[in-house]
Motif scaffolding. Structure first.
Motif, PDB file in Angstrom:
ATOM      1  N   GLU A 127      16.915   0.125  -6.705  1.00  0.00           N
ATOM      2  CA  GLU A 127      17.209  -0.185  -8.100  1.00  0.00           C
ATOM      3  C   GLU A 127      17.408  -1.677  -8.346  1.00  0.00           C
ATOM      4  OE1 GLU A 127      20.255   2.128  -9.952  1.00  0.00           O
ATOM      5  OE2 GLU A 127      19.377   4.036  -9.334  1.00  0.00           O
ATOM      6  N   ASN A 128      17.706  -2.424  -7.298  1.00  0.00           N
ATOM      7  CA  ASN A 128      17.878  -3.872  -7.473  1.00  0.00           C
ATOM      8  C   ASN A 128      16.543  -4.612  -7.485  1.00  0.00           C
ATOM      9  OD1 ASN A 128      17.064  -3.851  -4.793  1.00  0.00           O
ATOM     10  ND2 ASN A 128      19.015  -4.567  -3.961  1.00  0.00           N
ATOM     11  N   GLY A 129      15.437  -3.858  -7.457  1.00  0.00           N
ATOM     12  CA  GLY A 129      14.119  -4.474  -7.497  1.00  0.00           C
ATOM     13  C   GLY A 129      13.534  -4.780  -6.131  1.00  0.00           C
ATOM     14  N   LYS A 130      14.317  -4.621  -5.082  1.00  0.00           N
ATOM     15  CA  LYS A 130      13.840  -4.878  -3.724  1.00  0.00           C
ATOM     16  C   LYS A 130      13.067  -3.674  -3.206  1.00  0.00           C
ATOM     17  CE  LYS A 130      16.241  -8.799  -3.301  1.00  0.00           C
ATOM     18  NZ  LYS A 130      15.638 -10.126  -3.078  1.00  0.00           N
ATOM     19  N   LEU A 131      12.352  -3.925  -2.127  1.00  0.00           N
ATOM     20  CA  LEU A 131      11.571  -2.876  -1.476  1.00  0.00           C
ATOM     21  C   LEU A 131      11.935  -2.839  -0.002  1.00  0.00           C
ATOM     22  CD1 LEU A 131       9.012  -0.939  -2.012  1.00  0.00           C
ATOM     23  CD2 LEU A 131       7.787  -2.684  -0.723  1.00  0.00           C
ATOM     24  N   PHE A 132      12.264  -1.643   0.491  1.00  0.00           N
ATOM     25  CA  PHE A 132      12.525  -1.483   1.924  1.00  0.00           C
ATOM     26  C   PHE A 132      11.438  -0.585   2.489  1.00  0.00           C
ATOM     27  CE2 PHE A 132      14.709   0.336   5.677  1.00  0.00           C
ATOM     28  CZ  PHE A 132      15.055  -0.851   6.311  1.00  0.00           C
ATOM     29  N   GLN A 133      10.751  -1.092   3.505  1.00  0.00           N
ATOM     30  CA  GLN A 133       9.619  -0.383   4.078  1.00  0.00           C
ATOM     31  C   GLN A 133       9.946   0.106   5.478  1.00  0.00           C
ATOM     32  OE1 GLN A 133       6.099  -2.724   4.716  1.00  0.00           O
ATOM     33  NE2 GLN A 133       4.850  -0.971   5.336  1.00  0.00           N
ATOM     34  N   ILE A 134       9.573   1.354   5.763  1.00  0.00           N
ATOM     35  CA  ILE A 134       9.641   1.896   7.125  1.00  0.00           C
ATOM     36  C   ILE A 134       8.210   2.058   7.619  1.00  0.00           C
ATOM     37  CG2 ILE A 134      10.280   3.864   8.570  1.00  0.00           C
ATOM     38  CD1 ILE A 134      12.178   3.591   5.436  1.00  0.00           C
ATOM     39  N   LYS A 135       7.906   1.539   8.791  1.00  0.00           N
ATOM     40  CA  LYS A 135       6.582   1.645   9.385  1.00  0.00           C
ATOM     41  C   LYS A 135       6.722   2.236  10.783  1.00  0.00           C
ATOM     42  CE  LYS A 135       3.921  -1.959   9.205  1.00  0.00           C
ATOM     43  NZ  LYS A 135       3.461  -3.366   9.305  1.00  0.00           N
ATOM     44  N   THR A 136       5.770   3.100  11.144  1.00  0.00           N
ATOM     45  CA  THR A 136       5.748   3.591  12.518  1.00  0.00           C
ATOM     46  C   THR A 136       4.409   3.238  13.144  1.00  0.00           C
ATOM     47  OG1 THR A 136       4.970   5.768  11.773  1.00  0.00           O
ATOM     48  CG2 THR A 136       7.335   5.491  12.089  1.00  0.00           C
ATOM     49  N   ILE A 137       4.450   2.813  14.363  1.00  0.00           N
ATOM     50  CA  ILE A 137       3.249   2.482  15.125  1.00  0.00           C
ATOM     51  C   ILE A 137       3.083   3.546  16.204  1.00  0.00           C
ATOM     52  CG2 ILE A 137       2.229   0.839  16.753  1.00  0.00           C
ATOM     53  CD1 ILE A 137       4.560  -0.271  13.931  1.00  0.00           C
ATOM     54  N   ASN A 138       1.892   4.108  16.315  1.00  0.00           N
ATOM     55  CA  ASN A 138       1.576   5.183  17.271  1.00  0.00           C
ATOM     56  C   ASN A 138       2.273   6.488  16.906  1.00  0.00           C
ATOM     57  OD1 ASN A 138       0.060   3.335  18.841  1.00  0.00           O
ATOM     58  ND2 ASN A 138       1.919   2.695  19.930  1.00  0.00           N
ATOM     59  N   GLN A 139       2.397   6.762  15.617  1.00  0.00           N
ATOM     60  CA  GLN A 139       3.035   8.009  15.192  1.00  0.00           C
ATOM     61  C   GLN A 139       2.134   9.206  15.486  1.00  0.00           C
ATOM     62  OE1 GLN A 139       5.557   9.908  14.752  1.00  0.00           O
ATOM     63  NE2 GLN A 139       6.384   9.066  12.830  1.00  0.00           N
ATOM     64  N   SER A 140       2.728  10.271  16.025  1.00  0.00           N
ATOM     65  CA  SER A 140       2.027  11.545  16.218  1.00  0.00           C
ATOM     66  C   SER A 140       3.078  12.615  16.455  1.00  0.00           C
ATOM     67  CB  SER A 140       1.064  11.486  17.413  1.00  0.00           C
ATOM     68  OG  SER A 140       1.770  11.605  18.640  1.00  0.00           O
ATOM     69  N   GLU A 141       2.650  13.866  16.433  1.00  0.00           N
ATOM     70  CA  GLU A 141       3.611  14.952  16.643  1.00  0.00           C
ATOM     71  C   GLU A 141       4.137  14.964  18.071  1.00  0.00           C
ATOM     72  OE1 GLU A 141       0.824  18.789  17.636  1.00  0.00           O
ATOM     73  OE2 GLU A 141       0.998  18.206  15.520  1.00  0.00           O
ATOM     74  N   HIS A 142       3.437  14.323  18.991  1.00  0.00           N
ATOM     75  CA  HIS A 142       3.882  14.256  20.390  1.00  0.00           C
ATOM     76  C   HIS A 142       4.704  12.995  20.672  1.00  0.00           C
ATOM     77  CE1 HIS A 142       1.331  17.689  21.171  1.00  0.00           C
ATOM     78  NE2 HIS A 142       0.276  17.025  20.712  1.00  0.00           N
ATOM     79  N   ASN A 143       4.470  11.957  19.930  1.00  0.00           N
ATOM     80  CA  ASN A 143       5.188  10.695  20.156  1.00  0.00           C
ATOM     81  C   ASN A 143       6.519  10.710  19.403  1.00  0.00           C
ATOM     82  OD1 ASN A 143       2.992   9.938  21.646  1.00  0.00           O
ATOM     83  ND2 ASN A 143       2.213   8.458  20.171  1.00  0.00           N
ATOM     84  N   VAL A 144       7.487  11.406  19.981  1.00  0.00           N
ATOM     85  CA  VAL A 144       8.772  11.583  19.304  1.00  0.00           C
ATOM     86  C   VAL A 144       9.808  10.560  19.759  1.00  0.00           C
ATOM     87  CG1 VAL A 144       8.342  14.049  19.036  1.00  0.00           C
ATOM     88  CG2 VAL A 144       9.678  13.253  21.002  1.00  0.00           C
TER      89      VAL A 144
END
Length: 817
Positions: free
Chosen positions: A763-780
């Motif tokens: 709401e303050n106008g900022k953006l928070f991003q979550i990124k995953t590298i090598n995401q898969s159902e096995h890479n937990v």
């Protein structure tokens, strides 16, 4: 396409470039350019890459890439997140959700009822009523009508006010039975002709050949019923119907036919909310031809009203038990529309709400506006997943998070308070339905991130409750101008403390004063014994272990507020109270165990029994792990990190036999992994406790396993009661990769994210991003975490790191790190 956008953004996120866009809506990820700057001119679509350094102006990206970005941005802005929501999720078995029409946090939840199981039979509680806490079960094949108020996901119930059912033919006032629908006004239906979307529900009523369509605004339900050709098109208004109904629940009902299209009235009931009055205004799209009612009161006294025939075309109906009808003539394919507004203040307030929110009869316009509201709220988190099932599960969970608490005031800010007087909400929106034993854990912390202003208003609503309370207590479990005192603890203080710790509310002494007064009530649920002995004794007050542990956590929350306000004495007092959990730890058994007031342990101790004396909706395994304010202290009590980690392993690996859960409605096999009960709230933090043992990889594995096994996008996709959004909030947090183990602190424990990427629009106008590298159902497992490009050398993040905006990157692996 999305990954290429991210790559472009990474390329441009330097101090050298900015983007100038001429065109329509701007996709939020452009905020990542704040390392340089950008500006917007609304004009014909064009895009230019410019530089803050003249010597770099020649480095212009190709026209093809520009065109790609423009198209991609447009594609993102046109995303309709309602398409990923299935309101039928949780309507089978014990999710207790409803599939009907409403807007975010709306006072009206217009939804079908598929059965009318009473709360009692033969003077005793009827277990069959539990299936119908939301009024709807997917396995049913008949509908009895559409009512205007519902809880989402609760394990006890009320509401179901003002049931409307369209019929044809002769007037029938009883509901009939599922095996013989013709004996009443109910109708068969088929799920193939049923549609449930945010702000819209429709179904074909087979017995009457009527298409029923529902939508809503915040305070008004909008019905559209398309009839065959008939001179007996009926609208039944059942003022006796309700959820968790019983014979004496109705206190009084009153109806006035104001003119040939407007009807007003109210219903007063005594149920979970023991003094609940809801007013209504009902407008028809065409004049009523005939109307009447049947009264089912048993009173001998009739007064001098007996001089009238009240049953037909008499414009005033009053009694404890009333069912009314309104008759019309229709051509084939003609629709009768009904606008049904609610108010807590009076019928004048209901009329005002009706005129303000739906001034016309354009059903499709109202439906579209409602879905736009949903799209706006759902787009607060823009998330991507490896498959559509995960995406639909996520956005349906987010939808369920935004159903309650609900707005509880008229369009002019007037509402009925806890003292049953009419108040005005000055400077805030008043809310009701606070299922705090559930929602303090994750739902309100989620609001502090994605619904900041609303949660501030919810805190002010709690404070208004406190001011109006003759007990001078913050709400425990409240709805519709009533405190119903359900469950234990005083968890409003957790919501206040969490909001204060995260800067959502000011560091104002009024919040601390309300919390301290609540925690010192002289007659609430064992508090005097708790203050005297340092624990609640089982021989003086039941569920003593659960209460002691939850009070101790709430006291820690008060300590946090007092510390923030510089109140050293109060902080010291409640710091000591926060350690009371230690007084019920039995070192011989390794569990929290009930004591008598003389200090002796309770005998016949069974760690697995969920009906064991000392606990509520849990057993010794579950509750012995409820010390969210001091995981390190708990670990020390239980023998250190290695022993504690093995203890958690045992919890997930062992079996909880049916005999230990047979008599507990809220704990079913669907929500259990080993002896870990995810289908109920007390253990929702447990998987994250491995983080405090240095075994983060076990948290990561368990969290992903829970998300995979306990949630889906199907009608049985909830493993237990959604409990006003708490179950869903756990999934949202865990999918993003972090969770608030200790609400009241500014810390979130890291887990294993399910998303490929997610943008949280703050709401303050900022953006928070979550990124995953090598995401898969096995890479937990998580190899490493970067925050704004720097290696994060801890297993948590802070609220301030989210609200500043930035990027949190998880590097995923199939191997333990």
């Amino acid at each position: 396409m999305g990954l290429l956008i991210i790559n472009l953004i990474n390329l441009l996120s330097s101090n050298q470039y900015f983007v100038q866009i001429r065109g329509g809506n701007i996709f939020r990820p452009l905020c990542l350019f704040q390392a340089g700057f950008f500006f917007v001119l609304i004009h014909v679509s064009n895009l230019y890459l410019c530089s803050t350094r003249p010597d770099n102006m020649k480095r212009i990206l190709s026209l093809a890439l520009f065109l790609f970005v423009v198209v991609a941005l447009r594609s993102q802005t046109s995303t309709d997140y309602t398409e990923f929501v299935n309101p039928l999720v949780g309507t089978k078995n014990m999710g207790h959700t409803f599939p009907g029409a409403c807007v975010p946090f709306g006072m009206v939840q217009l939804s079908p009822e598929t059965e009318a199981e009473p709360y009692e039979k033969n003077g005793k509680y009827n277990p069959g009523a539990y299936r119908y806490c939301s009024g709807y079960q997917y396995d049913d094949s008949t509908i009895i009508g559409f009512s205007h108020t519902h809880f989402s996901g609760t394990g006890h119930s009320d509401l179901g006010d003002f049931l409307i059912m369209p019929t044809t033919g002769g007037i029938k006032f009883n509901t009939g039975t599922a095996s013989n629908p013709e004996s009443g006004y109910r109708s068969r239906f088929n799920h193939k002709s049923e549609t449930a979307k945010p702000a819209f529900y429709s179904v074909f009523l087979d017995d009457y050949s009527i298409l029923a369509e529902l939508t809503a605004t915040t305070r008004v339900g909008f019905h559209r019923y398309t009839f065959p050709k008939t001179d007996s098109a009926n609208i039944i208004l059942d003022l006796m119907a309700g959820i968790y109904n019983y014979d004496d629940k109705n206190i009084w009902t009153f109806v006035r036919v104001e003119n040939d299209t407007l009807v007003t009235g109210f219903r007063q009931t005594a149920g979970w909310a023991r003094t609940k009055t809801v007013f209504f205004a009902m407008a028809f799209s065409k004049p009523i031809v005939e109307y009447g009612h049947q009264k089912y009161d048993s009173s001998v006294y009739r007064g001098f009203w007996r001089k009238f025939d009240e049953t037909k075309n008499f414009p005033e109906m009053a009694g404890r038990k009333i069912k009314a009808y309104f008759r019309f003539n229709t051509e084939k394919g003609e629709s009768i529309k009904i606008k049904f507004a609610l108010s807590s203040t009076g019928t004048a307030g209901a009329v005002k709400n009706l005129l303000e929110e739906i001034p016309n009869w354009d059903f499709d316009e109202i439906k579209q506006a409602g879905q736009q509201k949903w799209n706006k709220e759902l787009s607060r988190i823009q998330a991507g997943f490896i498959n559509e099932t995960q995406k639909e599960t996520f956005y349906t969970a987010l939808y369920h998070c935004f159903l309650s608490p609900v707005v509880y005031m008229d369009v002019d800010s007037m509402y009925k308070g806890l003292d049953q007087n009419i108040h005005k909400a000055y400077g805030f929106t008043n809310y009701t339905i606070f299922s705090l034993w559930d929602t303090f854990r994750a739902l309100h912390p989620l609001f502090n991130i994605v619904q900041t202003s609303r949660n501030k208003d919810m805190v002010e609503s709690m404070m208004a409750h406190y001011e109006q309370s003759v007990h001078k207590m913050l709400p425990v479990w409240s709805h519709y101008s009533n405190e119903n005192w359900c469950m234990i603890g005083y968890h409003s203080v957790s919501v206040l403390a969490d909001a204060m710790a995260k800067g959502v509310i000011a560091k104002d002494p009024k919040y601390l004063a309300a919390a301290v007064t609540t925690a010192n009530n002289a007659y609430y649920d064992g508090i005097p014994f708790y203050k005297e002995l340092g624990f609640v004794p089982e021989d003086k007050n039941s569920s003593s272990v659960s209460k002691t542990l939850e009070y101790a956590y709430d006291d820690w929350c008060i300590e946090q507020m007092a510390t923030a306000l510089g109140e050293v004495g109060i902080a010291r007092e409640f710091s000591l109270r926060a350690e009371n959990y230690k007084k019920l730890f039995d070192s011989n058994t390794g569990f929290m165990r009930a004591k008598f007031s003389n200090g002796e342990w309770i005998s016949d101790f069974n760690t697995l029994n969920t009906r064991q004396a000392g606990y509520i909706e849990g057993n010794a395994w579950t509750y012995s792990l409820f010390v969210p304010q001091d995981p390190e202290g708990l670990i020390a009590l239980m023998g250190g990190k290695q022993a504690f980690s093995l203890h958690l392993d045992s919890l997930f690996a062992m079996e909880l036999s049916d005999e230990h859960i047979a008599e507990n409605e809220d704990i079913t096999r669907d929500g259990i992994i080993g002896n870990y009960v995810h289908g109920n709230e007390p253990g929702h933090h447990i998987a994250y406790l491995y983080n405090y043992c240095g075994d983060e990889q076990k948290t990561q594995k368990r969290v992903r396993m829970i998300m995979d096994k306990m949630y889906s996008n199907t009608v049985d996709g909830l493993c237990g009661n959604d409990d006003a959004g708490q179950m869903s909030a756990w999934y949202i947090f865990s999918s993003l990769g972090f969770y608030p183990v200790s609400p009241g602190s500014a810390k979130y424990d890291l887990g294993s994210p399910l998303v490929i990427s997610a943008y949280i629009n703050l709401e303050n106008g900022k953006l928070f991003q979550i990124k995953t590298i090598n995401q898969s159902e096995h890479n937990v497992y998580v190899e490493k975490v970067l925050l704004n490009g720097k290696l994060l050398k801890r297993n948590y993040i802070l609220h301030s790191e989210i609200t500043k905006g930035g990027v949190l990157e998880f590097y995923m692996s199939g191997q333990k790190n």
